[in-house]
Motif scaffolding. Structure first.
Motif, PDB file in Angstrom:
ATOM      1  N   GLY A  58     -45.133  38.404  27.965  1.00 51.58           N
ATOM      2  CA  GLY A  58     -45.076  38.988  29.309  1.00 51.58           C
ATOM      3  C   GLY A  58     -45.925  38.197  30.293  1.00 51.58           C
ATOM      4  O   GLY A  58     -45.519  37.945  31.437  1.00 51.58           O
ATOM      5  N   ILE A  59     -47.119  37.789  29.844  1.00 55.16           N
ATOM      6  CA  ILE A  59     -48.021  37.017  30.722  1.00 55.16           C
ATOM      7  C   ILE A  59     -47.361  35.683  31.080  1.00 55.16           C
ATOM      8  O   ILE A  59     -47.382  35.255  32.238  1.00 55.16           O
ATOM      9  N   HIS A  61     -44.182  35.029  31.209  1.00 59.18           N
ATOM     10  CA  HIS A  61     -43.123  35.325  32.178  1.00 59.18           C
ATOM     11  C   HIS A  61     -43.706  35.490  33.573  1.00 59.18           C
ATOM     12  O   HIS A  61     -43.167  34.976  34.548  1.00 59.18           O
ATOM     13  N   ALA A  62     -44.816  36.241  33.659  1.00 59.44           N
ATOM     14  CA  ALA A  62     -45.447  36.481  34.967  1.00 59.44           C
ATOM     15  C   ALA A  62     -45.927  35.164  35.578  1.00 59.44           C
ATOM     16  O   ALA A  62     -45.866  34.976  36.803  1.00 59.44           O
ATOM     17  N   MET A  63     -46.417  34.259  34.740  1.00 59.30           N
ATOM     18  CA  MET A  63     -46.878  32.953  35.251  1.00 59.30           C
ATOM     19  C   MET A  63     -45.689  32.143  35.762  1.00 59.30           C
ATOM     20  O   MET A  63     -45.754  31.550  36.838  1.00 59.30           O
ATOM     21  N   LEU A  64     -44.598  32.129  34.985  1.00 56.91           N
ATOM     22  CA  LEU A  64     -43.406  31.389  35.422  1.00 56.91           C
ATOM     23  C   LEU A  64     -42.887  31.949  36.743  1.00 56.91           C
ATOM     24  O   LEU A  64     -42.470  31.208  37.623  1.00 56.91           O
ATOM     25  N   ALA A  65     -42.907  33.290  36.853  1.00 57.29           N
ATOM     26  CA  ALA A  65     -42.384  33.936  38.060  1.00 57.29           C
ATOM     27  C   ALA A  65     -43.176  33.528  39.299  1.00 57.29           C
ATOM     28  O   ALA A  65     -42.675  33.621  40.412  1.00 57.29           O
ATOM     29  N   ARG A  66     -44.416  33.082  39.101  1.00 57.68           N
ATOM     30  CA  ARG A  66     -45.211  32.650  40.260  1.00 57.68           C
ATOM     31  C   ARG A  66     -45.343  31.124  40.301  1.00 57.68           C
ATOM     32  O   ARG A  66     -46.351  30.580  40.746  1.00 57.68           O
ATOM     33  N   GLY A  67     -44.312  30.470  39.808  1.00 56.40           N
ATOM     34  CA  GLY A  67     -44.202  29.026  40.031  1.00 56.40           C
ATOM     35  C   GLY A  67     -44.944  28.153  39.038  1.00 56.40           C
ATOM     36  O   GLY A  67     -45.056  26.944  39.266  1.00 56.40           O
ATOM     37  N   PHE A  68     -45.445  28.707  37.932  1.00 58.15           N
ATOM     38  CA  PHE A  68     -46.179  27.896  36.952  1.00 58.15           C
ATOM     39  C   PHE A  68     -45.232  26.894  36.291  1.00 58.15           C
ATOM     40  O   PHE A  68     -44.131  27.255  35.866  1.00 58.15           O
ATOM     41  N   ARG A  69     -45.658  25.618  36.231  1.00 60.62           N
ATOM     42  CA  ARG A  69     -44.795  24.590  35.643  1.00 60.62           C
ATOM     43  C   ARG A  69     -45.493  23.867  34.491  1.00 60.62           C
ATOM     44  O   ARG A  69     -45.263  22.693  34.257  1.00 60.62           O
TER      45      ARG A  69
END
Lengths: 102, 230
Positions: A58-59, A61-69
């Motif tokens: 879940g964490i 996913h949350a990072m990806l959702a805020r543009g983490f690459r």
């Protein structure tokens, strides 16, 4: 990067510890006794591991959702304040004292 | 009115074989707010995880006119802000300010601009007093506000909120509703809370076993599917 990983671990230790506590209470409520058993503890640890795994997903996913690459972009370091300077001086003085006395 | 979201024939099967979505057609206009109702396991959360490409199923997804592909994924993730049900999963940085600045830094803003934007949105959600606090020491309502700030800091055109009122007491729910109503973005709200849906959404969609079983006015959907227990 290492410091960031340590910060992550420190942060989620609280969350996981809280979850472990709630699971232990739930188990105690249905067991009606304070005494633990190896079987119960093993079950709790297993479920806690599975839930932590799910939370890690879940964490991420949350990072990806805020543009983490895949690479952390550091925020500028916080300015050094009086308590920081005091802490550093105390540590330094402690180390010097040990070096001189021993 | 321009379309914020246009989806046709969306299907998704989990690796264990569960068919979670079974041909979803959905649209959302710019500035519109839609509530997603449905029983636990009906596919609502799986559906919203497709809106910014966290899950990839079969079917056509267009966000603000952009088809969702590998090439447009980053652009689409900056347009669709997802607020997850469990705030502890969303707040992972050591301080509130750093957490809210995480998204803008990933968007390529300079550290100074990212922190300025983070401070501005934290003020907007009423959390300017907690910049240096650790997220895990906040109350459930405060965590939710910070999670929303983290998403708003990316300046999205669409807000997706998964069960935003879960774990919140009634006064905190009311404050959150006031905040959400003040935000101009188009919204997709997954909820079991009929009161929230009535107050926030203009349309409701009812999910059942991975399909859309009904769609229309919020009150009509609540009555048709008996979605209140009192």
């Amino acid at each position: 990067m290492l410091i960031l990983v340590i910060q992550f671990v420190y942060h989620y230790l609280f969350v996981i510890a809280e979850q472990a506590q709630r699971m232990r209470w739930a188990a105690l409520c249905r067991k009606g006794s304070q005494s633990g058993s190896f079987r119960l503890a093993a079950g709790l640890v297993g479920v806690l591991f599975a839930r932590s795994w799910q939370r890690a997903d879940g964490i991420y996913h949350a990072m990806l959702a805020r543009g983490f690459r895949g690479r952390f972009v550091p925020a500028p370091p916080a300015p050094v304040r009086a308590p920081d300077a005091l802490f550093f001086s105390t540590c330094l003085a402690g180390c010097l004292a040990i070096r001189i006395l021993l | 009115m321009s379309r914020a979201i246009q989806i046709q024939g969306l299907r998704y099967r989990y690796p264990d074989g569960t068919q979670a979505l079974n041909g979803i057609d959905f649209h959302l206009d710019a500035g519109e707010s839609v509530a997603l109702f449905g029983a636990n396991g009906s596919g609502k959360t799986t559906f919203v995880l497709h809106l910014n490409g966290l899950l990839r199923g079969q079917g056509a997804i267009e966000i603000c006119g952009l088809p969702l592909t590998d090439e447009t994924l980053e652009q689409i993730r900056s347009k669709v802000g997802v607020v997850f049900q469990d705030s502890d999963e969303q707040l992972f940085m050591p301080t509130v300010l750093e957490d809210v600045a995480f998204g803008p830094l990933n968007l390529g803003l300079s550290p100074t601009d990212a922190l300025t934007r983070a401070r501005t949105v934290l003020k907007r959600v009423g959390m300017a007093h907690a910049l240096e606090r650790a997220p895990y020491h906040l109350s459930a309502g405060e965590k939710k506000r910070v999670a929303i700030a983290g998403v708003l800091a990316m300046d999205p055109e669409i807000l997706v909120l998964d069960e935003p009122t879960t774990f919140l007491d009634p006064p905190t729910r009311r404050d959150l509703l006031v905040l959400l109503r003040s935000l101009p973005q188009a919204k997709v709200v997954v909820t079991h809370d009929a009161n929230l849906a009535r107050a926030l959404a203009t349309r409701a969609v009812f999910f059942d076993q991975g399909r859309i079983a009904g769609e229309g006015d919020v009150m009509e959907i609540i009555q048709r599917f008996h979605w209140e227990y009192s």
